[in-house]
Design an enzyme around this catalytic site. Structure first.
Site, PDB file in Angstrom:
ATOM      1  N   ARG A   1       0.712  -0.927   0.218  1.00 59.67           N
ATOM      2  CA  ARG A   1      -0.551  -0.093  -0.111  1.00 59.67           C
ATOM      3  C   ARG A   1       0.939   0.946  -0.555  1.00 59.67           C
ATOM      4  NH1 ARG A   1      -3.066   1.582  -2.757  1.00 59.67           N
ATOM      5  NH2 ARG A   1      -4.366  -0.508  -2.946  1.00 59.67           N
TER       6      ARG A   1
ATOM      7  N   LYS B   1       1.548  24.857  -3.840  1.00 58.91           N
ATOM      8  CA  LYS B   1       0.286  24.381  -3.620  1.00 58.91           C
ATOM      9  C   LYS B   1       0.276  22.919  -3.225  1.00 58.91           C
ATOM     10  CE  LYS B   1      -3.015  27.913  -5.274  1.00 58.91           C
ATOM     11  NZ  LYS B   1      -3.972  28.462  -6.266  1.00 58.91           N
TER      12      LYS B   1
ATOM     13  N   LYS C   1       3.294  39.787  -3.188  1.00 58.96           N
ATOM     14  CA  LYS C   1       1.433  39.324  -3.342  1.00 58.96           C
ATOM     15  C   LYS C   1       1.039  40.778  -2.278  1.00 58.96           C
ATOM     16  CE  LYS C   1       0.451  35.474  -3.571  1.00 58.96           C
ATOM     17  NZ  LYS C   1      -0.474  33.701  -3.998  1.00 58.96           N
TER      18      LYS C   1
ATOM     19  N   GLU D   1       3.563  40.208  -7.905  1.00 58.63           N
ATOM     20  CA  GLU D   1       1.750  40.158  -8.483  1.00 58.63           C
ATOM     21  C   GLU D   1       1.441  41.480  -8.464  1.00 58.63           C
ATOM     22  OE1 GLU D   1      -1.046  36.995  -6.626  1.00 58.63           O
ATOM     23  OE2 GLU D   1      -1.654  39.013  -5.775  1.00 58.63           O
TER      24      GLU D   1
ATOM     25  N   ASP E   1      -1.461  37.952 -12.120  1.00 60.91           N
ATOM     26  CA  ASP E   1      -3.148  37.298 -11.583  1.00 60.91           C
ATOM     27  C   ASP E   1      -4.068  37.565 -11.843  1.00 60.91           C
ATOM     28  OD1 ASP E   1      -4.072  36.044  -9.117  1.00 60.91           O
ATOM     29  OD2 ASP E   1      -4.835  37.283  -8.922  1.00 60.91           O
TER      30      ASP E   1
END
Length: 281
Positions: free
Chosen positions: A102, A137, A169, A197, A218
């Protein structure tokens, strides 16, 4: 094969993963129903068309529990193979193979799923000149592996973490007091790669004037992206980001951006359908 990846300790990963599965009691099923000297031959195969990734780690799981196991690699990471393709043949201790099964499958299914989805996006922008990027992410603790899988699928890695490039950002801009202020502070700190950004055309000029080395455009529509690329005029790389889907990426790439980044490569890739079938030796 021996799996080597900068910044990733395969032995530690394998040991920790097996320890999580075995707990304090070990594999009570195999210990109860399988003779200690039983031998099995196993074949790992795919039930769908995939881009293969992670076979070397799968081998490490089996070898950790049976160092004498015989493993034949039938394909390589990065190969695109059709449904029904055998990936590995294994012969060794039945208990060891069943115990490691597994963990080995989970890893190959997950990484091959990412590599397969990535190749689909790479194929979708072929010929545009744009390069596909992944993002941060990723599942905590698996970033090195997941970014390896995106590279295997044909993408290029964005920054690996918070340490290898500045990415300014909207929240950084809001706290700092403006795009130009934030960028100048990053320049003053001696940071070589400064990604900024921007979500409006009027932020481009101040970002460039302050010293941005890469602009992340963005959530812009293709027409706005094309305008932004024209304003930048090749002075720094441009990256389209935000909500990119398989049905929209071609139009985005056609705007002339240098890069298109896609979070769903690691965030939403389904596991590949890969199994391991055993035959009594």
């Amino acid at each position: 094969m021996s799996f080597r990846l900068d910044g990733f300790d395969c032995d530690v990963f394998v040991a920790a993963t097996l320890a999580e599965d075995l707990g304090a009691g070990g594999d009570i099923t195999s210990a109860a129903v399988i003779d200690a000297d039983a031998r099995f031959i196993g074949v790992m195969d795919t039930r769908e068309t995939i881009v293969v990734a992670g076979l070397g780690i799968a081998e490490a799981f089996f070898r950790a529990l049976d160092p004498t196991i015989v493993i034949e690699s039938l394909v390589m990471d990065g190969d695109r193979v059709p449904a029904g393709t055998d990936l590995l043949r294994l012969s060794g201790s039945a208990r060891a193979m069943l115990t490691a099964e597994r963990s080995a499958l989970n890893t190959v299914q997950h990484l091959s799923g990412i590599a397969t989805l990535t190749r689909t996006y790479v194929d979708a922008i072929a010929g545009t000149g744009a390069v596909l990027l992944d993002t941060r992410k990723t599942i905590p603790g698996l970033r090195r592996l997941e970014k390896y899988a995106t590279r295997t699928g044909g993408a290029r890695n964005h920054r690996m973490g918070l340490w290898d490039a500045a990415m300014i950002k909207d929240n950084h801009v809001a706290v700092a007091g403006g795009v130009d202020v934030a960028v100048r502070r990053a320049v003053a700190a001696g940071i070589a790669r400064i990604i900024v950004e921007v979500d409006r055309i009027d932020q481009i000029a101040p970002a460039l004037a302050a010293g941005a080395t890469h602009l992340l455009l963005d959530n812009m529509e293709p027409a706005t992206l094309r305008e932004a690329v024209g304003i930048v005029a090749g002075r720094v790389p441009t990256e389209a980001s935000g909500g990119v889907r398989l049905d929209t990426i071609r139009a985005i790439a056609d705007t002339g951006v240098t890069y298109v980044s896609v979070g769903r490569l690691t965030q939403s890739a389904p596991a590949a359908d890969i199994g391991l079938d055993f035959v009594l030796a």
